[in-house]
Scaffold this motif. Structure first.
Motif, PDB file in Angstrom:
ATOM      1  N   GLU A 349     -27.176  26.777 -41.162  1.00 52.65           N
ATOM      2  CA  GLU A 349     -28.637  26.851 -41.204  1.00 52.65           C
ATOM      3  C   GLU A 349     -29.200  26.256 -39.926  1.00 52.65           C
ATOM      4  O   GLU A 349     -28.578  25.413 -39.271  1.00 52.65           O
ATOM      5  CB  GLU A 349     -29.184  26.083 -42.408  1.00 52.65           C
ATOM      6  N   ASN A 350     -30.419  26.680 -39.581  1.00 54.07           N
ATOM      7  CA  ASN A 350     -31.127  26.034 -38.478  1.00 54.07           C
ATOM      8  C   ASN A 350     -31.401  24.580 -38.848  1.00 54.07           C
ATOM      9  O   ASN A 350     -32.022  24.307 -39.878  1.00 54.07           O
ATOM     10  CB  ASN A 350     -32.442  26.756 -38.194  1.00 54.07           C
ATOM     11  N   THR A 351     -30.926  23.673 -38.018  1.00 55.30           N
ATOM     12  CA  THR A 351     -30.984  22.243 -38.348  1.00 55.30           C
ATOM     13  C   THR A 351     -31.512  21.456 -37.162  1.00 55.30           C
ATOM     14  O   THR A 351     -31.085  21.671 -36.018  1.00 55.30           O
ATOM     15  CB  THR A 351     -29.584  21.713 -38.719  1.00 55.30           C
ATOM     16  N   ASP A 352     -32.442  20.550 -37.429  1.00 56.43           N
ATOM     17  CA  ASP A 352     -32.908  19.618 -36.410  1.00 56.43           C
ATOM     18  C   ASP A 352     -31.838  18.545 -36.246  1.00 56.43           C
ATOM     19  O   ASP A 352     -31.684  17.663 -37.093  1.00 56.43           O
ATOM     20  CB  ASP A 352     -34.238  18.996 -36.849  1.00 56.43           C
ATOM     21  N   LEU A 353     -31.068  18.636 -35.168  1.00 57.87           N
ATOM     22  CA  LEU A 353     -29.895  17.776 -35.011  1.00 57.87           C
ATOM     23  C   LEU A 353     -30.293  16.315 -34.834  1.00 57.87           C
ATOM     24  O   LEU A 353     -29.622  15.413 -35.356  1.00 57.87           O
ATOM     25  CB  LEU A 353     -29.065  18.253 -33.814  1.00 57.87           C
ATOM     26  N   GLU A 354     -31.374  16.049 -34.130  1.00 64.23           N
ATOM     27  CA  GLU A 354     -31.805  14.658 -33.948  1.00 64.23           C
ATOM     28  C   GLU A 354     -32.212  14.051 -35.284  1.00 64.23           C
ATOM     29  O   GLU A 354     -31.842  12.907 -35.602  1.00 64.23           O
ATOM     30  CB  GLU A 354     -32.969  14.597 -32.952  1.00 64.23           C
ATOM     31  N   ALA A 355     -32.964  14.797 -36.095  1.00 63.34           N
ATOM     32  CA  ALA A 355     -33.359  14.296 -37.420  1.00 63.34           C
ATOM     33  C   ALA A 355     -32.141  14.097 -38.310  1.00 63.34           C
ATOM     34  O   ALA A 355     -32.061  13.115 -39.068  1.00 63.34           O
ATOM     35  CB  ALA A 355     -34.344  15.267 -38.068  1.00 63.34           C
ATOM     36  N   LEU A 356     -31.162  15.012 -38.209  1.00 64.36           N
ATOM     37  CA  LEU A 356     -29.937  14.875 -38.997  1.00 64.36           C
ATOM     38  C   LEU A 356     -29.184  13.606 -38.613  1.00 64.36           C
ATOM     39  O   LEU A 356     -28.675  12.886 -39.489  1.00 64.36           O
ATOM     40  CB  LEU A 356     -29.050  16.105 -38.792  1.00 64.36           C
ATOM     41  N   ASN A 380     -36.297  18.175 -25.054  1.00 65.79           N
ATOM     42  CA  ASN A 380     -36.409  18.753 -26.400  1.00 65.79           C
ATOM     43  C   ASN A 380     -35.122  19.483 -26.746  1.00 65.79           C
ATOM     44  O   ASN A 380     -34.680  20.367 -26.015  1.00 65.79           O
ATOM     45  CB  ASN A 380     -37.591  19.711 -26.465  1.00 65.79           C
ATOM     46  N   ILE A 381     -34.542  19.111 -27.874  1.00 64.40           N
ATOM     47  CA  ILE A 381     -33.281  19.714 -28.295  1.00 64.40           C
ATOM     48  C   ILE A 381     -33.583  20.879 -29.232  1.00 64.40           C
ATOM     49  O   ILE A 381     -34.292  20.717 -30.228  1.00 64.40           O
ATOM     50  CB  ILE A 381     -32.388  18.680 -29.008  1.00 64.40           C
ATOM     51  N   PRO A 382     -33.059  22.067 -28.942  1.00 64.31           N
ATOM     52  CA  PRO A 382     -33.308  23.209 -29.841  1.00 64.31           C
ATOM     53  C   PRO A 382     -32.603  23.010 -31.171  1.00 64.31           C
ATOM     54  O   PRO A 382     -31.644  22.243 -31.273  1.00 64.31           O
ATOM     55  CB  PRO A 382     -32.710  24.397 -29.066  1.00 64.31           C
ATOM     56  N   PRO A 383     -33.044  23.689 -32.221  1.00 68.36           N
ATOM     57  CA  PRO A 383     -32.356  23.579 -33.516  1.00 68.36           C
ATOM     58  C   PRO A 383     -30.902  24.040 -33.405  1.00 68.36           C
ATOM     59  O   PRO A 383     -30.591  24.999 -32.697  1.00 68.36           O
ATOM     60  CB  PRO A 383     -33.166  24.511 -34.419  1.00 68.36           C
ATOM     61  N   ALA A 384     -30.027  23.333 -34.088  1.00 65.34           N
ATOM     62  CA  ALA A 384     -28.612  23.711 -34.124  1.00 65.34           C
ATOM     63  C   ALA A 384     -28.359  24.565 -35.357  1.00 65.34           C
ATOM     64  O   ALA A 384     -28.995  24.381 -36.399  1.00 65.34           O
ATOM     65  CB  ALA A 384     -27.731  22.471 -34.148  1.00 65.34           C
ATOM     66  N   PHE A 385     -27.427  25.489 -35.233  1.00 61.97           N
ATOM     67  CA  PHE A 385     -27.070  26.373 -36.348  1.00 61.97           C
ATOM     68  C   PHE A 385     -25.777  25.835 -36.933  1.00 61.97           C
ATOM     69  O   PHE A 385     -24.684  26.135 -36.438  1.00 61.97           O
ATOM     70  CB  PHE A 385     -26.904  27.797 -35.819  1.00 61.97           C
ATOM     71  N   LEU A 386     -25.883  25.005 -37.992  1.00 63.01           N
ATOM     72  CA  LEU A 386     -24.696  24.315 -38.503  1.00 63.01           C
ATOM     73  C   LEU A 386     -24.820  24.024 -39.989  1.00 63.01           C
ATOM     74  O   LEU A 386     -25.869  24.189 -40.600  1.00 63.01           O
ATOM     75  CB  LEU A 386     -24.461  23.020 -37.709  1.00 63.01           C
ATOM     76  N   ILE A 427     -25.413  22.902 -27.135  1.00 62.96           N
ATOM     77  CA  ILE A 427     -26.075  21.653 -27.508  1.00 62.96           C
ATOM     78  C   ILE A 427     -25.002  20.577 -27.487  1.00 62.96           C
ATOM     79  O   ILE A 427     -23.982  20.695 -28.164  1.00 62.96           O
ATOM     80  CB  ILE A 427     -26.714  21.756 -28.902  1.00 62.96           C
ATOM     81  N   ALA A 428     -25.223  19.555 -26.679  1.00 65.52           N
ATOM     82  CA  ALA A 428     -24.196  18.541 -26.432  1.00 65.52           C
ATOM     83  C   ALA A 428     -24.559  17.231 -27.125  1.00 65.52           C
ATOM     84  O   ALA A 428     -25.693  16.759 -27.038  1.00 65.52           O
ATOM     85  CB  ALA A 428     -24.032  18.310 -24.930  1.00 65.52           C
ATOM     86  N   LEU A 429     -23.584  16.650 -27.819  1.00 62.76           N
ATOM     87  CA  LEU A 429     -23.738  15.356 -28.479  1.00 62.76           C
ATOM     88  C   LEU A 429     -22.630  14.431 -28.013  1.00 62.76           C
ATOM     89  O   LEU A 429     -21.453  14.753 -28.150  1.00 62.76           O
ATOM     90  CB  LEU A 429     -23.685  15.518 -30.003  1.00 62.76           C
TER      91      LEU A 429
END
Length: 514
Positions: A349-356, A380-386, A427-429
């Protein structure tokens, strides 16, 4: 030189058929192809001017037969000039587009605005230097508004301005690649590609400046009185030594580019081989562990059943309960291993990675009470699909390892840092700790099933294996860098799948994790 360019184009084609479809590769390929096309049309124009015969033969290393074939190509000079200007100016635009691929999102937004302005300027420039436009300008300005000398000075001023903008854009695009970009060079997967692409682009654009630094030019001279149109010679450098050296420069540049391509290809194969090796070991371990867990669970149940049949004195009942509790605990641990190796599906699902990340850290607040935790989002980090649940499990395993590595250190050394970036199509973490680090001899084994440097009673060595599986199932990459005594950084790359998400009507997608 044409033969060297032909060899160069073969390597461009080689790059284009690779599976890697990163934006930087596409733009670099586009720049190389446009440059190659501009050189071909430059040679066509030169071949139709007999004054360039010696340059064509001596400096560009073309045979007389090939020169004659170029001379009689059935294209008008107007068409050749239009194509030459179009490809040479497009190469400038494509090169500038390539140079901003790896910049940060805020910088990239500013750069894109400048790029749009440059694109409009180059389009107007192409129209301005068109032979038809040149004729209309001449008829408009001369002799009503300007005399011949003033008109020539007017054209010289326009050429000075456009040549300055074009060359400045090329030089700026080269310099931009050498700006400190830690967000790129701190990621091994990007670092080697960035070095190779930077070297290739720099060599191509230096060759561009040598050949096209004075182009485009006002191509014709039109006489109002006779109606005759004459085509001027292209402005070449007065120093003939430059054209003698240029083919050898192109040869060296081609060899360096080829070497970079080979090194990048070997690096890609090595990364793929390592991933395949780890995945194979995980698959083998999964099969073995499932059989082992099934066997041991049955044996433990049998032992517990037999213990229940024993006639134990009352004073030993406590010891019997202790043995039974140990069996229950061991049974539970085996069940965890069995479930972790069982095939499952990811719900993406489209997920806000920072909020997660903040939610994960909030749920782990008890374990992290004594640690200094920082979350940094670069732009600004785009939504991750995870799959948020599985990804949380992966992050939880990495955080648990970091906590273990820093557990015995003073409070000022208990620093845990999360850094989010958006790079190219990824998207890099980064998850960094300041713990004891990992021994160099252990780095290549940490994702292997059941590998652990701790006592087996405390760690079973499956946490990082599961993490590797989860990231791989998301079509991502995970790597680790560590310095013993200073700390460890795990780097996760997730593909930016926004385009994929937009093309599917459903909100969720399934994929298999083993």
């Amino acid at each position: 030189m044409l033969y060297l360019l032909s060899a160069f184009i073969l390597f461009i084609v080689f790059l284009s058929i690779q599976k890697d479809r990163r934006a930087s590769i596409r733009y670099l390929l586009g720049t190389g192809l446009l440059y190659f096309a501009a050189v071909l049309f430059m040679l066509l124009y030169l071949s139709k001017d007999v004054r360039y015969y010696n340059i064509i033969r001596s400096y560009f290393l073309l045979s007389e037969g090939l020169w004659k074939n170029l001379m009689f190509v059935p294209l008008s000079r107007n068409t050749i000039l239009r194509a030459l200007n179009l490809f040479s100016l497009s190469a400038v635009f494509m090169g500038c587009r390539f140079s901003i691929v790896y910049t940060s999102r805020s910088t990239k937004n500013r750069s894109r605005r400048l790029l749009r302005i440059l694109g409009i300027f180059l389009l107007l420039e192409w129209i301005l230097y068109d032979p038809l436009t040149e004729k209309l300008m001449y008829l408009f300005f001369y002799p009503n508004l300007m005399n011949a000398a003033a008109y020539e000075l007017f054209l010289a001023g326009i050429h000075l301005l456009t040549a300055f903008v074009n060359n400045a854009a090329v030089i700026a695009s080269i310099l931009n690649l050498f700006r400190p970009r830690n967000q790129i060079y701190s990621f091994p997967y990007f670092k080697y590609f960035a070095y190779g692409e930077t070297a290739g682009y720099t060599l191509i654009m230096i060759a561009y400046l040598i050949l096209f630094g004075l182009l485009p030019v006002h191509p014709i001279r039109f006489s109002r009185f006779s109606g005759y149109t004459s085509y001027i010679s292209l402005p070449l450098y007065d120093n003939n030594m430059l054209y003698i050296i240029f083919p050898w420069y192109l040869l060296c540049a081609t060899l360096i580019i080829c070497l970079s391509i080979v090194m990048l290809f070997r690096f890609s194969r090595r990364v793929s081989a390592e991933d395949f090796s780890i995945s194979s070991r995980i698959d083998a371990a999964n099969t073995t562990s499932k059989s082992f867990c099934h066997y041991m669970k049955n044996e433990l149940l049998a032992i517990q059943a037999e213990i229940g049949l024993l006639d134990i004195p009352e004073q030993n009942r406590e010891e019997l309960a202790h043995i039974n509790d140990r069996c229950e605990n061991l049974y539970h641990r085996l069940d965890v291993i069995h479930r972790s190796t069982k095939a499952s599906t990811l719900t993406l699902e489209n997920t806000d990675l920072e909020a997660l990340l903040h939610r994960i850290l909030s749920r782990m607040s008890a374990e992290l009470a004594d640690f200094n935790v920082t979350v940094n989002a670069v732009d600004n980090i785009p939504p991750a699909f995870l799959d948020a649940n599985y990804f949380e499990q992966a992050v939880h395993n990495l955080v648990t390892n970091a906590v273990d590595a820093m557990s015995g250190l003073p409070s000022e050394r208990k620093n845990l840092t999360f850094t989010l970036r958006s790079l190219d199509q990824w998207i890099a973490l980064s998850i960094s700790d300041t713990g004891l680090g990992i021994r160099p001899q252990n780095l290549s084994h940490i994702f292997e099933p059941f590998f652990t440097s701790h006592p087996i009673a405390e760690h079973w060595g499956i946490g990082l294996t599961v993490t590797h599986q989860i990231i791989q199932a998301h079509k991502g990459r995970i790597s680790v860098e560590s310095k013993e005594g200073k700390g460890t950084t795990f780097q996760i790359l997730l593909p930016d799948l926004r385009d994929y998400a937009k093309t599917t009507p459903e909100r969720k997608r399934k994929c298999l994790i083993h």
